[in-house]
Design a protein around this motif. Sequence first.
Motif, PDB file in Angstrom:
ATOM      1  N   TYR A 271       0.828  -1.199   0.000  1.00  0.00           N
ATOM      2  CA  TYR A 271       0.000   0.000   0.000  1.00  0.00           C
ATOM      3  C   TYR A 271       0.869   1.259   0.000  1.00  0.00           C
ATOM      4  CZ  TYR A 271      -3.061  -3.791   1.214  1.00  0.00           C
ATOM      5  OH  TYR A 271      -3.699  -5.002   1.197  1.00  0.00           O
ATOM      6  N   GLU A 272       0.281   2.395  -0.051  1.00  0.00           N
ATOM      7  CA  GLU A 272       1.025   3.627  -0.252  1.00  0.00           C
ATOM      8  C   GLU A 272       1.420   4.321   1.047  1.00  0.00           C
ATOM      9  OE1 GLU A 272      -0.728   6.298  -3.022  1.00  0.00           O
ATOM     10  OE2 GLU A 272      -1.240   4.728  -4.443  1.00  0.00           O
ATOM     11  N   LYS A 273       1.306   3.637   2.148  1.00  0.00           N
ATOM     12  CA  LYS A 273       1.682   4.238   3.426  1.00  0.00           C
ATOM     13  C   LYS A 273       2.044   3.153   4.432  1.00  0.00           C
ATOM     14  CE  LYS A 273      -2.227   6.315   3.906  1.00  0.00           C
ATOM     15  NZ  LYS A 273      -3.279   7.180   4.458  1.00  0.00           N
ATOM     16  N   GLY A 303      13.820   3.161   4.031  1.00  0.00           N
ATOM     17  CA  GLY A 303      13.769   2.865   2.606  1.00  0.00           C
ATOM     18  C   GLY A 303      14.306   1.491   2.290  1.00  0.00           C
ATOM     19  N   GLU A 304      14.625   0.731   3.342  1.00  0.00           N
ATOM     20  CA  GLU A 304      15.185  -0.598   3.150  1.00  0.00           C
ATOM     21  C   GLU A 304      14.299  -1.648   3.808  1.00  0.00           C
ATOM     22  OE1 GLU A 304      19.195  -0.756   4.473  1.00  0.00           O
ATOM     23  OE2 GLU A 304      19.927   0.638   2.937  1.00  0.00           O
ATOM     24  N   PHE A 305      14.469  -2.884   3.364  1.00  0.00           N
ATOM     25  CA  PHE A 305      13.712  -3.998   3.914  1.00  0.00           C
ATOM     26  C   PHE A 305      14.430  -4.609   5.116  1.00  0.00           C
ATOM     27  CE2 PHE A 305      12.427  -4.257  -0.629  1.00  0.00           C
ATOM     28  CZ  PHE A 305      11.059  -4.120  -0.453  1.00  0.00           C
ATOM     29  N   PHE A 306      13.653  -5.189   6.022  1.00  0.00           N
ATOM     30  CA  PHE A 306      14.239  -6.129   6.960  1.00  0.00           C
ATOM     31  C   PHE A 306      14.697  -7.342   6.143  1.00  0.00           C
ATOM     32  CE2 PHE A 306      10.953  -4.099   9.764  1.00  0.00           C
ATOM     33  CZ  PHE A 306      11.853  -3.447  10.591  1.00  0.00           C
ATOM     34  N   LEU A 469      20.375   1.612 -11.338  1.00  0.00           N
ATOM     35  CA  LEU A 469      19.363   2.034 -10.366  1.00  0.00           C
ATOM     36  C   LEU A 469      19.981   2.248  -8.989  1.00  0.00           C
ATOM     37  CD1 LEU A 469      16.275  -0.234 -11.223  1.00  0.00           C
ATOM     38  CD2 LEU A 469      16.438   2.233 -11.520  1.00  0.00           C
ATOM     39  N   ALA A 470      20.858   1.321  -8.586  1.00  0.00           N
ATOM     40  CA  ALA A 470      21.498   1.438  -7.276  1.00  0.00           C
ATOM     41  C   ALA A 470      22.361   2.692  -7.203  1.00  0.00           C
ATOM     42  CB  ALA A 470      22.333   0.193  -6.997  1.00  0.00           C
ATOM     43  N   ASP A 471      23.113   2.971  -8.265  1.00  0.00           N
ATOM     44  CA  ASP A 471      23.956   4.169  -8.292  1.00  0.00           C
ATOM     45  C   ASP A 471      23.111   5.444  -8.274  1.00  0.00           C
ATOM     46  OD1 ASP A 471      26.167   2.551  -8.394  1.00  0.00           O
ATOM     47  OD2 ASP A 471      26.465   2.759 -10.564  1.00  0.00           O
ATOM     48  N   ALA A 472      21.975   5.398  -8.978  1.00  0.00           N
ATOM     49  CA  ALA A 472      21.111   6.579  -9.050  1.00  0.00           C
ATOM     50  C   ALA A 472      20.573   6.961  -7.684  1.00  0.00           C
ATOM     51  CB  ALA A 472      19.954   6.327 -10.018  1.00  0.00           C
ATOM     52  N   CYS A 473      20.392   5.973  -6.810  1.00  0.00           N
ATOM     53  CA  CYS A 473      19.844   6.246  -5.472  1.00  0.00           C
ATOM     54  C   CYS A 473      20.775   7.127  -4.635  1.00  0.00           C
ATOM     55  CB  CYS A 473      19.591   4.936  -4.732  1.00  0.00           C
ATOM     56  SG  CYS A 473      18.316   3.912  -5.480  1.00  0.00           S
ATOM     57  N   ASN A 474      22.049   7.170  -5.005  1.00  0.00           N
ATOM     58  CA  ASN A 474      23.019   7.962  -4.247  1.00  0.00           C
ATOM     59  C   ASN A 474      23.287   9.329  -4.863  1.00  0.00           C
ATOM     60  OD1 ASN A 474      23.477   5.794  -2.411  1.00  0.00           O
ATOM     61  ND2 ASN A 474      24.809   4.810  -3.923  1.00  0.00           N
ATOM     62  N   GLU A 475      22.568   9.652  -5.954  1.00  0.00           N
ATOM     63  CA  GLU A 475      22.798  10.924  -6.628  1.00  0.00           C
ATOM     64  C   GLU A 475      21.723  11.927  -6.229  1.00  0.00           C
ATOM     65  OE1 GLU A 475      23.311  10.366 -10.778  1.00  0.00           O
ATOM     66  OE2 GLU A 475      24.866   8.836 -10.561  1.00  0.00           O
ATOM     67  N   ASP A 476      21.898  13.191  -6.689  1.00  0.00           N
ATOM     68  CA  ASP A 476      20.908  14.203  -6.334  1.00  0.00           C
ATOM     69  C   ASP A 476      19.601  13.933  -7.065  1.00  0.00           C
ATOM     70  OD1 ASP A 476      20.873  15.483  -8.941  1.00  0.00           O
ATOM     71  OD2 ASP A 476      22.802  16.404  -8.415  1.00  0.00           O
ATOM     72  N   GLU A 512       9.804   1.200  -4.609  1.00  0.00           N
ATOM     73  CA  GLU A 512       8.616   2.050  -4.443  1.00  0.00           C
ATOM     74  C   GLU A 512       8.856   3.115  -3.383  1.00  0.00           C
ATOM     75  OE1 GLU A 512       4.922  -0.137  -4.043  1.00  0.00           O
ATOM     76  OE2 GLU A 512       5.797  -1.830  -5.099  1.00  0.00           O
ATOM     77  N   GLN A 513       9.482   2.706  -2.288  1.00  0.00           N
ATOM     78  CA  GLN A 513       9.722   3.651  -1.202  1.00  0.00           C
ATOM     79  C   GLN A 513      10.752   4.705  -1.606  1.00  0.00           C
ATOM     80  OE1 GLN A 513       7.735   3.328   1.222  1.00  0.00           O
ATOM     81  NE2 GLN A 513       8.399   4.993   2.534  1.00  0.00           N
ATOM     82  N   ILE A 514      11.741   4.322  -2.390  1.00  0.00           N
ATOM     83  CA  ILE A 514      12.723   5.287  -2.889  1.00  0.00           C
ATOM     84  C   ILE A 514      12.033   6.351  -3.730  1.00  0.00           C
ATOM     85  CG2 ILE A 514      14.674   5.567  -4.482  1.00  0.00           C
ATOM     86  CD1 ILE A 514      15.625   2.794  -3.517  1.00  0.00           C
ATOM     87  N   ILE A 515      11.147   5.919  -4.601  1.00  0.00           N
ATOM     88  CA  ILE A 515      10.411   6.873  -5.443  1.00  0.00           C
ATOM     89  C   ILE A 515       9.567   7.804  -4.579  1.00  0.00           C
ATOM     90  CG2 ILE A 515       8.535   7.047  -7.132  1.00  0.00           C
ATOM     91  CD1 ILE A 515       9.682   4.469  -8.408  1.00  0.00           C
ATOM     92  N   LYS A 516       8.887   7.241  -3.575  1.00  0.00           N
ATOM     93  CA  LYS A 516       8.034   8.061  -2.703  1.00  0.00           C
ATOM     94  C   LYS A 516       8.841   9.082  -1.913  1.00  0.00           C
ATOM     95  CE  LYS A 516       4.789   6.316  -0.229  1.00  0.00           C
ATOM     96  NZ  LYS A 516       4.104   5.467   0.747  1.00  0.00           N
TER      97      LYS A 516
END
Length: 605
Positions: A271-273, A303-306, A469-476, A512-516
């Motif tokens: 879900y979205e929350k 933003g990470e999973f258990f 995708l992983a590298d993009a998560c660390n950029e502005d 999904e959480q990264i995008i949010k």
Amino acid sequence: MGFRGTVTDAPDFDASADAETLYNAMKGIGSDKEAILDLVTGRSNAQRQEIVQAYKSSYGKDLIDDLKYELTGHFERLIVSLMRPQAYHDAKEIHDAIKGAGTDEKCLIEVLASRNNQQIHELVEAYKDAYGSDIEEDVTGETSGHFKKMLVVLLQVLFAAGEEQWGTEESIFIMLLGNRSFDHLQMVFDKYQEIAETSIEDSIKSELSGDFENLMLAVVQCIRSVPMYFAKRLYKSMKGLGTQDNTLIRIMICRSEIDMLDIRECFRMCYEKSLYNMIKEDTSGDYKRTLLALCGGDDDLAGEFFPEAAQLAYKMWETSAMTKVQLRPTIRPASDFDPADDAQNLRKAMKGFGTDEDVIIDIVANRSNEQRQEIRQAFKSILGRDLMKDLKSELSKNLERLIIGLMLTPAEFDAKMMRKAMEVGRDGGHLVLTWVRCLAGYKKSMEDAIQSDTSGRFSQILTSLVQELADACNEDSDDMEIKFMSILCTRSFPHLRRVFQEFVRCSNKDIEQIIKNEMSGDVKQAMYGIVRSVKNQPNYIAERLYKAMKCIGTDDRALIRIMVSRSEVDLFNIRKEFKETHDCSLHEFIQVETMVVSFHILHVE
């Protein structure tokens, strides 16, 4: 798997001191509710039982009776339920579900489908002790048919497959699922999906019905993932108008010392929350504070999973990649079609004083889009008139929008909706849906490779995309959005499913959480829509429909564009997802939320 609960034993526990604290909190006029909830939620169930005994020894009174007297409403029910041993709490829930006016089948399904063998055994003993009767006899006295038979199987704990033969197809489901060997059944489900190219859940939905269908689905869902099952139950208990407080209380209590952390992660994946924020928005007062204490934290901050949740997410993408969904429309070509006859009848319906809207609806809604285009041509050639102009002059408001939308070709309709969205400047809904639809139909060179080649070139490309995708998560933010768009907007859905699956494995992050968390505005809406559609497009569109109708005032434009664009694609699939998520059919929801437009013309029953 180790402890995954949110409530643990309190250190330096002193039952007598806690009993005194509770006694003082209830002494005199009024009660110190904050002290009560802090103490009760800060102790494990085993420790609470010691407090009950210490309270009785010190003050000669029953703690639960005193709590019932001092507290009220949902807060009272929640605190009192926390003070009972879990097996006795389950026993009371079953007893309440079958006694009085009507039977609460959903409660029976939830409790009996989700408990393990030891918990069922303890429940049977607790029920006998608390109510002096046999739980199996009481349950069978209030239920019937295959639903009753399966409940008995679950209550008997140990069931030898094939021991009983009822001579019906339903008995096959009962014998297989009633065995309760989860590891074995998970392999059976995977093999079934590989052979049948459809999930066991979809087979149950197509072959069974009513409470028996719901029970079988619950058993399958619990075999696949108990935390996911409870995450869905929690969502259904709070979404929409009103809260199913009994369900909410029951689940939060029974899972707080078992797997609430995993339930929270499953909730956030679906879900979205976060579960924390949904409880916060849906409840109030001391009742809310107690539930939030049991929840134990807000996953929207992460933003990470258990680790266990990451494995589950990986498996979910695997299932999504394997499942071949048969798209089913609700509108199909009419047999014995005569465009000239339809054109004449439409003209008659619009001639003279007044308009026969029923005739127009009956013709337009029972022809495919290709047939409607033939009617437009026949109307022009036979009558020398523009059918679209005549319809616009005779109809009004939402009915006019709906009928005209159906008469346009899909390309014309999309173009019109996109132009409207851009003119308004704030409605990106159709832009997102059109983009998603284009991606879904993308002529992909990689699809065959995805099915047959998990090494070699495809594996190299997959690894490269995951790393991007992983590298993009660390950029502005701007660079991240550009890189995400370069991947999400140029790959087919089957390709993206594998990318997202590997992304979970390599990064332990939730895309999904990264995008949010990291994106905003229309870009965020578009990216999130693509990811949700890649996972389950009918479910994503079902949620779009729900949001279009759930608030005060209906977003008629969104409702019309979705119903028109999906009626010949997958509206039947969307209906199924809507019913499963919201416990209400799309047909019923539309009837309640709309007044002017007869959306039943699109066969949403």
